[in-house]
Design a protein around this motif. Structure first.
Motif, PDB file in Angstrom:
ATOM      1  N   ASP A   1       7.118  13.566 -11.942  1.00 43.37           N
ATOM      2  CA  ASP A   1       8.072  13.342 -10.841  1.00 43.37           C
ATOM      3  C   ASP A   1       7.423  13.862  -9.563  1.00 43.37           C
ATOM      4  O   ASP A   1       7.806  14.886  -8.998  1.00 43.37           O
ATOM      5  CB  ASP A   1       9.406  14.041 -11.142  1.00 43.37           C
ATOM      6  N   TRP A   2       6.469  13.110  -9.144  1.00 45.35           N
ATOM      7  CA  TRP A   2       5.517  13.411  -8.058  1.00 45.35           C
ATOM      8  C   TRP A   2       6.232  13.881  -6.792  1.00 45.35           C
ATOM      9  O   TRP A   2       7.183  13.269  -6.344  1.00 45.35           O
ATOM     10  CB  TRP A   2       4.737  12.130  -7.798  1.00 45.35           C
ATOM     11  N   LEU A   3       5.722  14.971  -6.242  1.00 40.84           N
ATOM     12  CA  LEU A   3       6.219  15.526  -4.980  1.00 40.84           C
ATOM     13  C   LEU A   3       7.679  15.978  -5.034  1.00 40.84           C
ATOM     14  O   LEU A   3       8.425  15.826  -4.058  1.00 40.84           O
ATOM     15  CB  LEU A   3       5.993  14.525  -3.826  1.00 40.84           C
TER      16      LEU A   3
ATOM     17  N   GLY B   1       5.401   5.715 -15.080  1.00 38.48           N
ATOM     18  CA  GLY B   1       6.117   5.550 -13.815  1.00 38.48           C
ATOM     19  C   GLY B   1       5.289   4.785 -12.802  1.00 38.48           C
ATOM     20  O   GLY B   1       5.822   4.273 -11.829  1.00 38.48           O
ATOM     21  N   TRP B   2       3.996   4.723 -13.000  1.00 40.44           N
ATOM     22  CA  TRP B   2       3.121   3.909 -12.139  1.00 40.44           C
ATOM     23  C   TRP B   2       2.862   2.579 -12.858  1.00 40.44           C
ATOM     24  O   TRP B   2       3.123   1.511 -12.325  1.00 40.44           O
ATOM     25  CB  TRP B   2       1.804   4.662 -11.861  1.00 40.44           C
ATOM     26  N   SER B   3       2.392   2.710 -14.099  1.00 44.92           N
ATOM     27  CA  SER B   3       1.975   1.508 -14.829  1.00 44.92           C
ATOM     28  C   SER B   3       3.157   0.589 -15.163  1.00 44.92           C
ATOM     29  O   SER B   3       2.967  -0.616 -15.351  1.00 44.92           O
ATOM     30  CB  SER B   3       1.275   1.929 -16.116  1.00 44.92           C
TER      31      SER B   3
ATOM     32  N   THR C   1       0.824  -1.208   0.000  1.00 46.06           N
ATOM     33  CA  THR C   1       0.000   0.000   0.000  1.00 46.06           C
ATOM     34  C   THR C   1       0.859   1.259   0.000  1.00 46.06           C
ATOM     35  O   THR C   1       2.058   1.199   0.256  1.00 46.06           O
ATOM     36  CB  THR C   1      -0.916   0.047   1.235  1.00 46.06           C
ATOM     37  N   ASP C   2       0.201   2.388  -0.241  1.00 46.84           N
ATOM     38  CA  ASP C   2       0.908   3.675  -0.191  1.00 46.84           C
ATOM     39  C   ASP C   2       1.121   4.125   1.243  1.00 46.84           C
ATOM     40  O   ASP C   2       2.180   4.582   1.613  1.00 46.84           O
ATOM     41  CB  ASP C   2       0.137   4.743  -0.977  1.00 46.84           C
ATOM     42  N   CYS C   3       0.077   3.984   2.054  1.00 46.87           N
ATOM     43  CA  CYS C   3       0.176   4.424   3.441  1.00 46.87           C
ATOM     44  C   CYS C   3      -0.924   3.750   4.256  1.00 46.87           C
ATOM     45  O   CYS C   3      -1.982   3.435   3.733  1.00 46.87           O
ATOM     46  CB  CYS C   3       0.054   5.945   3.535  1.00 46.87           C
TER      47      CYS C   3
ATOM     48  N   GLY D   1       2.810   2.934  -8.639  1.00 47.41           N
ATOM     49  CA  GLY D   1       4.084   3.653  -8.732  1.00 47.41           C
ATOM     50  C   GLY D   1       4.924   3.425  -7.491  1.00 47.41           C
ATOM     51  O   GLY D   1       6.121   3.113  -7.569  1.00 47.41           O
ATOM     52  N   ASP D   2       4.314   3.555  -6.347  1.00 46.40           N
ATOM     53  CA  ASP D   2       5.041   3.393  -5.091  1.00 46.40           C
ATOM     54  C   ASP D   2       5.728   2.031  -5.040  1.00 46.40           C
ATOM     55  O   ASP D   2       6.848   1.898  -4.552  1.00 46.40           O
ATOM     56  CB  ASP D   2       4.075   3.523  -3.899  1.00 46.40           C
ATOM     57  N   VAL D   3       5.046   1.024  -5.555  1.00 45.46           N
ATOM     58  CA  VAL D   3       5.589  -0.336  -5.500  1.00 45.46           C
ATOM     59  C   VAL D   3       6.838  -0.453  -6.378  1.00 45.46           C
ATOM     60  O   VAL D   3       7.876  -0.959  -5.936  1.00 45.46           O
ATOM     61  CB  VAL D   3       4.534  -1.373  -5.950  1.00 45.46           C
TER      62      VAL D   3
ATOM     63  N   ALA E   1       3.963   7.737   6.756  1.00 44.69           N
ATOM     64  CA  ALA E   1       4.462   6.373   6.555  1.00 44.69           C
ATOM     65  C   ALA E   1       4.218   5.910   5.118  1.00 44.69           C
ATOM     66  O   ALA E   1       3.390   5.039   4.864  1.00 44.69           O
ATOM     67  CB  ALA E   1       3.824   5.417   7.548  1.00 44.69           C
ATOM     68  N   HIS E   2       4.952   6.532   4.215  1.00 46.33           N
ATOM     69  CA  HIS E   2       4.984   6.103   2.814  1.00 46.33           C
ATOM     70  C   HIS E   2       6.356   5.471   2.607  1.00 46.33           C
ATOM     71  O   HIS E   2       7.341   5.995   3.094  1.00 46.33           O
ATOM     72  CB  HIS E   2       4.898   7.340   1.914  1.00 46.33           C
ATOM     73  N   TYR E   3       6.438   4.388   1.871  1.00 49.23           N
ATOM     74  CA  TYR E   3       7.790   3.815   1.732  1.00 49.23           C
ATOM     75  C   TYR E   3       8.590   4.372   0.562  1.00 49.23           C
ATOM     76  O   TYR E   3       9.790   4.182   0.473  1.00 49.23           O
ATOM     77  CB  TYR E   3       7.798   2.298   1.708  1.00 49.23           C
TER      78      TYR E   3
ATOM     79  N   GLN F   1      -2.385   5.258   6.702  1.00 48.75           N
ATOM     80  CA  GLN F   1      -3.113   6.326   7.371  1.00 48.75           C
ATOM     81  C   GLN F   1      -4.297   6.815   6.554  1.00 48.75           C
ATOM     82  O   GLN F   1      -5.325   7.163   7.082  1.00 48.75           O
ATOM     83  CB  GLN F   1      -2.084   7.458   7.609  1.00 48.75           C
ATOM     84  N   ARG F   2      -4.177   6.859   5.244  1.00 46.35           N
ATOM     85  CA  ARG F   2      -5.144   7.576   4.433  1.00 46.35           C
ATOM     86  C   ARG F   2      -5.848   6.653   3.450  1.00 46.35           C
ATOM     87  O   ARG F   2      -6.991   6.280   3.643  1.00 46.35           O
ATOM     88  CB  ARG F   2      -4.417   8.702   3.705  1.00 46.35           C
ATOM     89  N   GLU F   3      -5.142   6.231   2.412  1.00 44.31           N
ATOM     90  CA  GLU F   3      -5.827   5.495   1.357  1.00 44.31           C
ATOM     91  C   GLU F   3      -5.704   3.980   1.483  1.00 44.31           C
ATOM     92  O   GLU F   3      -6.520   3.248   0.956  1.00 44.31           O
ATOM     93  CB  GLU F   3      -5.295   5.948  -0.010  1.00 44.31           C
ATOM     94  N   LYS F   4      -4.622   3.498   2.091  1.00 43.44           N
ATOM     95  CA  LYS F   4      -4.400   2.039   2.220  1.00 43.44           C
ATOM     96  C   LYS F   4      -4.558   1.376   0.849  1.00 43.44           C
ATOM     97  O   LYS F   4      -5.185   0.322   0.727  1.00 43.44           O
ATOM     98  CB  LYS F   4      -5.393   1.411   3.198  1.00 43.44           C
TER      99      LYS F   4
HETATM  100  C1  BGC Z   1      -0.662   8.305  -2.868  1.00 43.94           C
HETATM  101  C2  BGC Z   1       0.663   8.062  -3.509  1.00 43.94           C
HETATM  102  C3  BGC Z   1       0.414   7.845  -4.967  1.00 43.94           C
HETATM  103  C4  BGC Z   1      -0.115   9.161  -5.457  1.00 43.94           C
HETATM  104  C5  BGC Z   1      -0.283   9.268  -6.923  1.00 43.94           C
HETATM  105  C6  BGC Z   1      -1.208   9.565  -3.408  1.00 43.94           C
HETATM  106  O1  BGC Z   1      -2.394   9.958  -2.862  1.00 43.94           O
HETATM  107  O2  BGC Z   1      -0.592   8.287  -1.487  1.00 43.94           O
HETATM  108  O3  BGC Z   1       1.621   7.456  -2.873  1.00 43.94           O
HETATM  109  O4  BGC Z   1       1.406   7.279  -5.692  1.00 43.94           O
HETATM  110  O5  BGC Z   1      -1.266   9.555  -4.785  1.00 43.94           O
HETATM  111  O6  BGC Z   1       0.529  10.171  -7.330  1.00 43.94           O
END
Ligand code: BGC
Length: 927
Positions: free
Chosen positions: A622-624, A551-553, A481-483, A493-495, A805-807, A485-488
């Motif tokens: 290039d997110w964030l 970058g996600w797909s 998961t991404d986090c 992309g995170d993976v 807590a995002h990895y 706390q929020r979306e689970k």
């Molecule tokens: C998530 C990310 C995710 C992103 C998409 C966020 O809300 O928590 O980790 O990859 O959206 O850019």
């Protein structure tokens, strides 16, 4: 019984119970550290009787192969369902020695859906109405008003049955639409949490297998369960709507008994199962639970329940084809934490600090009047002066457990049907004395073997490694998961960003492979791979029109590639190859047929190049990226800004990177024609990129660090342009006070790009930098996990609305392991290892290990002035090289003796090391 020499795994597990394949993967490794030699051949013996393995009679499989491979797919005589098999392996080593393993076992469960005699039963009185939150003018979901949500209650189900004779073997096979907690005679069965986990249920629904032999004495018993909404019909997805996978809860249960006298019996779910509701008013995965202890009906789960306040379950038509046995990777409680501190916030409110950011739940013990309402709220950060604050955005701001007391002393409440990301909890409604020992945090995580160890002379870096691990553990909850706390949510992309670090730290092969099955299932007809998997209707609504993102797909290519690197199994690549090709074809087709506004009428040479530039559609880019993701007015993180700034140029990098990987993957699979195809496609992309994005002076048309990094990583710049890009990257870092300014997609490559370009010192500077933004800035600010954004907490103490807590940014782990520990893989599965720690990294010692599929690899080093002391372990059946360019080989001793080295460079130590344990001393040329 396991001896100290071997580890034997079937389907990735030690002695699994209930496997559902007749062709399991059998794998072995010699675990004695540094055991010398290589495997010349192996022989597998498998039988249904343990004794046969000694007498060599009645073997179901006696298979020999002259290969070094340490796993094989079973292809002996056909296996039967519900049977136990015994196996062992005998190896001949290259020195002619024979080594024999202990005997391991595995048990088959249902090898075919026909084994299910139980019927799916619907437990819900009526379907739950779907609730979709309101959206604002920008289409963003508004915070949900609690009162407006229709939550479904938790169902209780029971069935009394009789055990007629002494039982020798009892297996319970069980799953649900919802999240279930199984009970036998009112006691919880097993330790698995949040079963059956989170998947695309239509594609794969896991059932769990429980050995309950010891609990079934002759006489009456009651089997039962609580069933809550969970991921199935609870609130999920970005917009917080419910009923995403279905709107009625259901159960499937088959209990199989074998009696002492050889007869057998079954209890199968059917319409004789009784259903009711009790204390759980609702239990939602995201919003929280409400439990009114005054309404408890615990005796419902006991024999002889007399009340008539129940209804009978309804049998339903449902497929069995999507059912898969879960024999590992269960969610478990991994730790129990007591508060490190606690603060009284008001007369009836207390905040507990559990000291570290985790995923899990809180267990409380209270003694209050009947009807007293206790509320538990969760947060990952605290506010000024130890105040409670919530930094959660999206509809999931409220994550509240509510417990209504029944008025008994020492009431215990522990929410069982959800989890939260938190370090702090505010508990309100506490009127009495506070004993902090009555409040504990239960940490949840997926059971996966820990495979890494890491420590070094800089305590800040050690804390960074602990933070990386924490974020990993908190986000490996059934799916990546991404986090918490929020979306689970399984953001793809995170993976892909974090996968390499994840695999170093834990044996994540099966965990990721299960999730990849759903990634493939969610691939659309036209080849698009979604940004989140499981991809639910709520995601589709919230991200209308966004079927994929660069970058996600690419997770469909990058993740199998990483798994192949770690676990050395080309079958992983073969299994997902078609999906990979489909994805690249989608990108090729889109690039060649679509151009953004302003470029639609271009003709001639440029038009030809534009066919290889992927610059349409929405992408997270290039997110964030720190410098562009800060809202200058509020100082808070503006999530979309870096997407907007970089989504035109970033996709082409990933198009190119896909081609690079597809060429290599095609070679591994001996698809030479396809390899050639991807090589040519890459060349076209490269030419087009240079034509479109490189200025006459050789610089790239972007002033962002991340873009330089991605151009270098994908090799799209060469010659003068490459030089200029490196220069520009270095300049940009210096201009930024020697701090990084990279987003999600470029950070994984930043340090390698600098290292390869000869700027390793700058890379070390970035690692040790404590200024914002940097890894150790977070450590300095007291982080106990990796933040979603570098701006999680600003230098002025302002808390951003991001998860803590995002990895993703923890991907630095992979670089640290390769450069500080110096453990690198030179061949898939770490079959060849390179030890090459950078002894000029600024540390005085480091030590760590990786427990690979071949065995334990370790490297420890210590510097005392010019003298280096090093200890290395090279596992059986592998070989290693040691490379220390800046060291004198005259000074080298190996296990106490002077050695002559292969001197390729007139300077430096370059040593071939077969399997073994080594102690080395040598001197560096420079301090
Ligand atoms: C998530 C990310 C995710 C992103 C998409 C966020 O809300 O928590 O980790 O990859 O959206 O850019």
């Amino acid at each position: 019984m396991q001896n100290a020499l071997f580890s034997l795994k079937c389907e990735g597990q030690d002695s699994p119970v209930g496997i559902d394949t007749g062709t399991p993967i059998l794998a072995w490794k010699v675990i004695q550290k540094g055991y010398p030699g290589r495997q010349k051949n192996f022989r597998i013996l498998l039988s249904d009787q343990k004794e046969n393995l000694s007498s060599l009679k009645n073997m179901l499989w006696d298979y020999k192969a002259d290969v070094e491979e340490n796993h094989v797919i079973y292809h002996g005589q056909e296996l039967s369902s519900r049977s136990v098999y015994y196996w062992k392996v005998i190896l001949t080593t290259d020195s002619g020695k024979t080594i024999e393993s202990h005997t391991a076992s595995f048990e088959t469960g249902f090898l075919s859906p026909d084994c299910w005699e139980a019927q799916w039963i619907n437990l819900s009185k009526e379907p739950l109405p779907m609730h979709q939150p309101e959206v604002n003018a920008e289409g963003e979901p508004l915070p949900v008003k609690f009162e407006e949500i229709t939550f479904g209650p938790v169902h209780q189900v029971r069935k009394e049955f009789s055990v007629k004779k002494p039982v020798t073997h009892a297996r319970l096979y069980m799953t649900a639409h919802g999240v279930y907690l199984p009970l036998l005679d009112g006691e919880r069965i097993g330790q698995y949490e949040l079963t059956p986990g989170h998947t695309m249920y239509r594609n794969q629904l896991f059932y769990q297998i429980y050995d309950i032999t010891g609990s079934l004495t002759p006489g009456s018993h009651t089997i039962g369960a609580y069933i809550a909404d969970g991921w199935y019909r609870g609130r999920m997805g970005f917009d917080g709507s419910n009923c995403q996978q279905g709107n009625e809860l259901a159960l499937l249960l088959q209990l199989e008994l074998e009696y002492e006298d050889g007869t057998s019996d079954k209890v199968c779910s059917d319409d004789s199962f009784q259903v009711t509701e009790g204390a759980y008013i609702y239990a939602d995965m995201m919003t929280g639970e409400k439990y009114d202890a005054r309404l408890e009906k615990k005796d419902f789960f006991l024999n002889g329940y007399k009340n008539s306040d129940f209804r009978y379950a309804k049998v339903m038509e449902e497929t069995y084809d999507n059912l898969r046995a879960q024999t590992g990777n269960h969610i478990l409680v991994s730790e129990v934490l007591l508060p490190k501190n606690w603060y009284r916030l008001s007369e009836e409110e207390v905040m507990f600090d559990f000291g570290t950011c985790i995923a899990g739940r809180v267990r409380i013990q209270v003694s209050e009047e009947a009807g007293q309402e206790i509320r538990i709220e969760h947060s990952e950060v605290e506010g000024p002066g130890h105040s409670f604050t919530k930094n959660i955005i999206t509809p999931y701001r409220e994550q509240i457990e509510t417990y209504i007391c029944k008025g008994e002393p020492y009431e215990i409440y522990e929410p069982m049907f959800n989890y939260h990301g938190f370090r702090y909890v505010k508990i309100s409604g506490l009127t009495g004395e506070i004993n902090p020992d009555n409040f504990s945090a239960y940490v949840l995580g997926t059971e996966m073997e820990r495979t890494s160890a890491f420590s070094c002379s800089d305590e800040r870096v050690n804390q960074l490694q602990r933070n990386i691990l924490r974020s990993q553990l908190s986000n490996m909850i059934s799916i990546p998961t991404d986090c918490p706390q929020r979306e689970k949510a399984g953001w793809t992309g995170d993976v892909q960003i974090y996968a390499a670090t994840a695999c170093f730290n834990q044996d994540a092969k099966n965990f990721f492979l299960h999730w990849l099955e759903d990634v493939r299932y969610c691939q659309s007809e036209d080849g698009q791979i979604p940004i989140i998997v499981p991809f639910l209707p709520g995601h589709a609504r919230a991200f209308e029109g966004i079927g994929s993102s660069a970058g996600w797909s690419e997770v469909i290519i990058i993740l199998p590639w990483v798994l192949y690197q770690y676990y050395g199994d080309p079958k992983i690549l073969a299994d997902f190859y078609d999906s990979m090709e489909k994805w690249v074809e989608y990108v090729r087709y889109t690039s060649s047929t679509e151009n953004p506004e302003g470029l639609q009428n271009v003709t001639g040479e440029r038009a030809e190049h534009l066919k290889y530039i992927w610059n349409t559609g929405f992408h997270f880019g290039d997110w964030l990226t720190p410098s562009v993701s800060m809202n200058p007015e509020t100082g808070d993180v503006d999530l979309m800004q870096s997407a907007i700034m970089t989504m035109d140029i970033v996709p082409t990098f990933f198009y190119a990177y896909s081609c690079i990987l597809m060429e290599q993957i095609s070679h591994v699979l001996n698809k030479e024609e396809r390899a050639g195809y991807y090589a040519k496609l890459y060349q076209k992309i490269k030419d087009a990129f240079q034509y479109e994005y490189i200025n006459d002076d050789g610089t790239i048309k972007s002033n962002l660090q991340g873009i330089q990094v991605l151009a270098l990583h994908t090799g799209l710049v060469e010659g003068k342009a490459k030089e200029k890009t490196i220069q520009k990257l270095v300049e940009l870092i210096h201009e930024n006070h020697d701090s990084l300014d990279t987003g999600f997609l470029s950070t994984p490559y930043l340090m390698d790009v600098l290292t390869e370009a000869g700027y390793k010192d700058l890379a070390w500077k970035l690692l040790y930098n404590e200024q914002f933004p940097s890894w150790l800035y977070e450590v300095k600010m007291g982080a106990t996990s990796i933040w979603e954004s570098w701006q999680g907490i600003l230098p002025n103490g302002q808390i951003s609305h991001v998860s803590m807590a995002h990895y993703a940014f923890g991907c630095i782990g992979d670089w640290m392991y390769r450069n500080i520990l110096g453990i690198r893989s030179l061949a898939p599965g770490y079959k060849r290892i390179l030890f090459s720690p950078d002894l000029h990294c600024g540390l005085t010692h480091a030590e760590g290990s990786y427990d690979s599929i071949h065995g334990f690899i370790s490297c420890a080093w210590e510097i005392r002035k010019k003298d280096i002391f090093m200890t290395l372990t090279v596992p059986f059946n592998t070989e290693a090289q040691l490379s220390i360019p800046d060291a004198s080989m005259e000074s080298l001793t190996l296990n106490g003796k002077a050695v002559s080295c292969k001197d390729t460079n007139s300077q430096g130590i370059f040593l071939d090391l077969p399997a073994g344990n080594y102690q080395l001393t040598f001197q560096r040329e420079t301090e």
